[in-house]
Design a protein around this motif. Structure first.
Motif, PDB file in Angstrom:
ATOM      1  N   CYS A 175       0.845  -1.194   0.000  1.00 35.35           N
ATOM      2  CA  CYS A 175       0.000   0.000   0.000  1.00 35.35           C
ATOM      3  C   CYS A 175       0.875   1.237   0.000  1.00 35.35           C
ATOM      4  O   CYS A 175       2.098   1.156   0.181  1.00 35.35           O
ATOM      5  CB  CYS A 175      -0.930   0.017   1.216  1.00 35.35           C
ATOM      6  N   SER A 176       0.257   2.371  -0.190  1.00 39.81           N
ATOM      7  CA  SER A 176       0.983   3.640  -0.142  1.00 39.81           C
ATOM      8  C   SER A 176       1.588   3.850   1.244  1.00 39.81           C
ATOM      9  O   SER A 176       1.020   3.431   2.259  1.00 39.81           O
ATOM     10  CB  SER A 176       0.030   4.781  -0.477  1.00 39.81           C
ATOM     11  N   HIS A 179      -0.851   5.312   3.600  1.00 39.68           N
ATOM     12  CA  HIS A 179      -2.064   4.584   3.967  1.00 39.68           C
ATOM     13  C   HIS A 179      -2.096   4.360   5.480  1.00 39.68           C
ATOM     14  O   HIS A 179      -1.056   4.254   6.137  1.00 39.68           O
ATOM     15  CB  HIS A 179      -2.105   3.246   3.231  1.00 39.68           C
ATOM     16  N   ILE A 239      -0.594   3.782  -5.331  1.00 40.58           N
ATOM     17  CA  ILE A 239      -0.199   4.953  -4.535  1.00 40.58           C
ATOM     18  C   ILE A 239      -1.227   6.070  -4.671  1.00 40.58           C
ATOM     19  O   ILE A 239      -1.593   6.742  -3.703  1.00 40.58           O
ATOM     20  CB  ILE A 239       1.199   5.434  -4.977  1.00 40.58           C
ATOM     21  N   TYR A 242      -4.840   4.831  -2.881  1.00 40.94           N
ATOM     22  CA  TYR A 242      -4.897   4.415  -1.469  1.00 40.94           C
ATOM     23  C   TYR A 242      -5.589   3.063  -1.300  1.00 40.94           C
ATOM     24  O   TYR A 242      -6.149   2.766  -0.250  1.00 40.94           O
ATOM     25  CB  TYR A 242      -5.584   5.472  -0.588  1.00 40.94           C
ATOM     26  N   LEU A 258       5.973   2.851  -1.634  1.00 37.81           N
ATOM     27  CA  LEU A 258       5.135   1.731  -1.214  1.00 37.81           C
ATOM     28  C   LEU A 258       5.639   1.100   0.075  1.00 37.81           C
ATOM     29  O   LEU A 258       6.845   1.039   0.316  1.00 37.81           O
ATOM     30  CB  LEU A 258       5.104   0.649  -2.296  1.00 37.81           C
TER      31      LEU A 258
END
Length: 295
Positions: A175-176, A179, A239, A242, A258
């Protein structure tokens, strides 16, 4: 490197008999007799006196007997030296690499074997992280690129390569960095509730199908979405959106924005080498060298 009938001749001379020589050579006495007759005809020389008492060498036969033994010893030494030179010959293995397919794990595995196989040298051949580029590599495996270190269990690329297994990599969540889950050291499935989770379509990567089954049956609060193929475009979209992605630790360093987080489940992704359906002898030797060091 010499007439193989000379070995039969030496056995006959040592034993003084076609029958006894045949027992040493594990062939029939008739075959031994024919070989000696053929050798005499080719040389134009009578090698043996034949009598009811057995066989004795003629003067010419005695000379050839002594020299033949020297010739065979010398020939064997030359062959051994040639084999030693062949064993020391440098063998270059061309490893295809890209951002999505780094050779890090391969190099870690090769460290265990390289000291025992110093004649192998790895040469890095970069290629682009696009579907057409990867298809091109697969079509020509063994020409410019011998092998790639990557997850190999997928139906997306068809039946165009063979694989060699290194290890199973735990499936993670990517995930970003921004996040809400990015700072967690480890996730549980309940952390994914209310999130959009992307993973490859059912049937494309078989090891992901049991994960999909588990989430659909026990955690329907996770919103599953299909993707065809994992590439840099997928990471860039992740990214910006989200959302979450099922990933593996081999891709943890692909994108600096990431986060890759382990999850408390037992699902894994097979990882290893892919190589040509008709590999060269050198590639097979390299793979065998890797396999010989596996614990």
């Amino acid at each position: 490197m010499y007439d193989r009938h000379l070995e039969t001749f030496i056995q006959v001379a040592n034993n003084g008999s076609f029958l006894k020589a045949s027992e040493q050579l594990y062939i029939s006495a008739n075959a031994v007799t024919k070989q000696i007759n053929l050798l005499e005809n080719n040389l134009g020389i009578k090698l043996f006196h034949r009598s009811n008492q057995g066989l004795t060498l003629t003067d010419a036969g005695q000379l050839i007997y002594e020299e033949a033994k020297k010739m065979i010893r010398h020939s064997n030494k030359v062959l051994q030296k040639a084999r030693d030179l062949e064993a020391k010959k440098e063998i270059v293995i061309r490893v295809g690499v890209s951002l999505m397919n780094p050779a890090t794990i391969l190099l870690q595995e090769w460290q265990k074997a390289s000291a025992f196989y110093p004649n192998f040298r790895l040469e890095v051949v970069p290629f682009q992280d696009t579907v057409p580029a990867f298809n091109e590599v697969l079509e020509h495996l063994g020409e410019k690129i011998d092998l790639i270190s990557c997850p190999y269990e997928t139906n997306y690329w068809g039946d165009r390569y063979q694989s060699f297994h290194f290890k199973d990599l735990p499936l993670c969540i990517a995930c970003s960095q921004n996040h809400r889950l990015a700072r967690k050291e480890k996730l549980i499935p309940e952390d994914l509730y209310g999130e959009n989770l992307f993973l490859t379509k059912r049937g494309i990567t078989q090891s992901l199908d049991p994960l999909r089954d588990m989430l659909e049956e026990h955690h329907p609060q996770v919103q599953l979405h299909d993707i065809e193929y994992l590439d840099l475009t997928t990471f860039n979209k992740l990214i910006a959106s989200y959302d979450l992605l099922v990933s593996a630790e081999c891709w943890s360093g692909v994108h600096p924005l990431l986060a890759t987080i382990p999850v408390e489940w037992d699902f894994v992704l097979p990882y290893g080498l892919i190589y040509s359906k008709n590999p060269s002898k050198e590639v097979l030797q390299f793979i065998l060298a890797l396999g010989n060091t596996e614990n």
